[in-house]
Design an enzyme around this catalytic site. Sequence first.
Site, PDB file in Angstrom:
ATOM      1  N   SER A  14       0.837  -1.192   0.000  1.00  0.00           N
ATOM      2  CA  SER A  14       0.000   0.000   0.000  1.00  0.00           C
ATOM      3  C   SER A  14       0.877   1.249   0.000  1.00  0.00           C
ATOM      4  O   SER A  14       1.923   1.288   0.655  1.00  0.00           O
ATOM      5  CB  SER A  14      -0.879  -0.013   1.246  1.00  0.00           C
ATOM      6  OG  SER A  14      -1.461   1.252   1.427  1.00  0.00           O
ATOM      7  N   LYS A  65     -15.528  -1.700   4.096  1.00  0.00           N
ATOM      8  CA  LYS A  65     -16.160  -0.396   3.850  1.00  0.00           C
ATOM      9  C   LYS A  65     -17.663  -0.425   4.143  1.00  0.00           C
ATOM     10  O   LYS A  65     -18.250   0.573   4.507  1.00  0.00           O
ATOM     11  CB  LYS A  65     -15.927   0.041   2.400  1.00  0.00           C
ATOM     12  CG  LYS A  65     -14.497   0.465   2.134  1.00  0.00           C
ATOM     13  CD  LYS A  65     -14.334   0.978   0.715  1.00  0.00           C
ATOM     14  CE  LYS A  65     -12.899   1.437   0.502  1.00  0.00           C
ATOM     15  NZ  LYS A  65     -12.690   2.062  -0.806  1.00  0.00           N
ATOM     16  N   ASN A  85     -14.831   4.905   4.383  1.00  0.00           N
ATOM     17  CA  ASN A  85     -13.424   4.517   4.173  1.00  0.00           C
ATOM     18  C   ASN A  85     -12.490   5.164   5.187  1.00  0.00           C
ATOM     19  O   ASN A  85     -11.286   4.968   5.125  1.00  0.00           O
ATOM     20  CB  ASN A  85     -12.945   4.834   2.741  1.00  0.00           C
ATOM     21  CG  ASN A  85     -12.623   6.298   2.575  1.00  0.00           C
ATOM     22  OD1 ASN A  85     -13.252   7.160   3.199  1.00  0.00           O
ATOM     23  ND2 ASN A  85     -11.642   6.604   1.766  1.00  0.00           N
TER      24      ASN A  85
END
Length: 268
Positions: A14, A65, A85
């Site tokens: 990420s 989410k 989120n």
Amino acid sequence: MMKLGLIGKKLGHSLSPEIHGFLLKKQKLEGTYELLEVPEEETDQVIPEMIKNHYLGLNVTIPYKETLLPYVVPDEDVKKIGALNTLKYAGDKVYAYNTDYVGVLYMFERAKVSLLGAKVTLLGAGGAAKAAVYAFEKAGAEKITLAVRNQEKAKLLQKHFPEIEVCGLEELPGGDILFNTTPVGMYPAVGVSAVNVDNISRYRVAADMVYNPLETEFLRLAKEAGLQTVSGLSMLVGQAVKAEEIWLDTTIESEWGEEIIKFLEKRF
Ligand code: NAP
């Protein structure tokens, strides 16, 4: 020390720790940003663990989410989108926000693509598409069509946003903007596009939520066909900047967003 992080089932590599590390440094703040992989059986433990371990803020990705909604206090955007989120712990409660839609608005604003009165087609009807539809509606798009392989999911989204239209991936209606919100073309499965060049050519602008690679096969085909192309990297940075503003109750200087985008673009 301020604790921040990203939770998801599988996180892989990420860019969020780098983006938030950069933003904290710019603000001369000390903090950590951890990648937290959580198995789905532990969904009900996420919020208690966040409180127990004193995290100020978390970003949230697939599949949480939607599944964390029953455990948090959602703001109006989250209620309307049906997905969150960003989480913030404050005064014994965990509040939920959606900054993906802010990222979508930022992405098009930065590319100088007007959404007002635009005819937009989205590829896909997943969690991210919901935030995109909300962004386009907020910005005054004239017509929003979802082009999907799975009509069932799109019909669910249509219940939430009744004015959207649904079609298959083989015959797109044409318009101003074609926005890929599927993971098709994302590293390592590069070199594929969810739609062919004949369909792409019916639009002026092609945008992709995928940012790795920066130029997906979809964007490559679009560029070749003469469309303006917009990569998902600016959306990623836009949603991160907004999350940081929420956590720290501050306003981030716009040049910092630009700086991160330029820095990450060089990395790819
Ligand atoms: P999701 O909820 O899993 O939805 C994915 C959507 O893509 C579904 O509608 C799925 O259709 C469709 N799809 C998947 N493979 C397909 C294929 N081969 N052909 C046609 N349609 C296909 O995922 P998400 O959360 O919406 O995320 C979607 C993408 O956006 C991911 O790549 C994610 O990394 C990216 N994203 C980027 C940002 C950013 O800041 N740039 C932010 C959020 C998400 P089915 O229902 O038929 O499977």
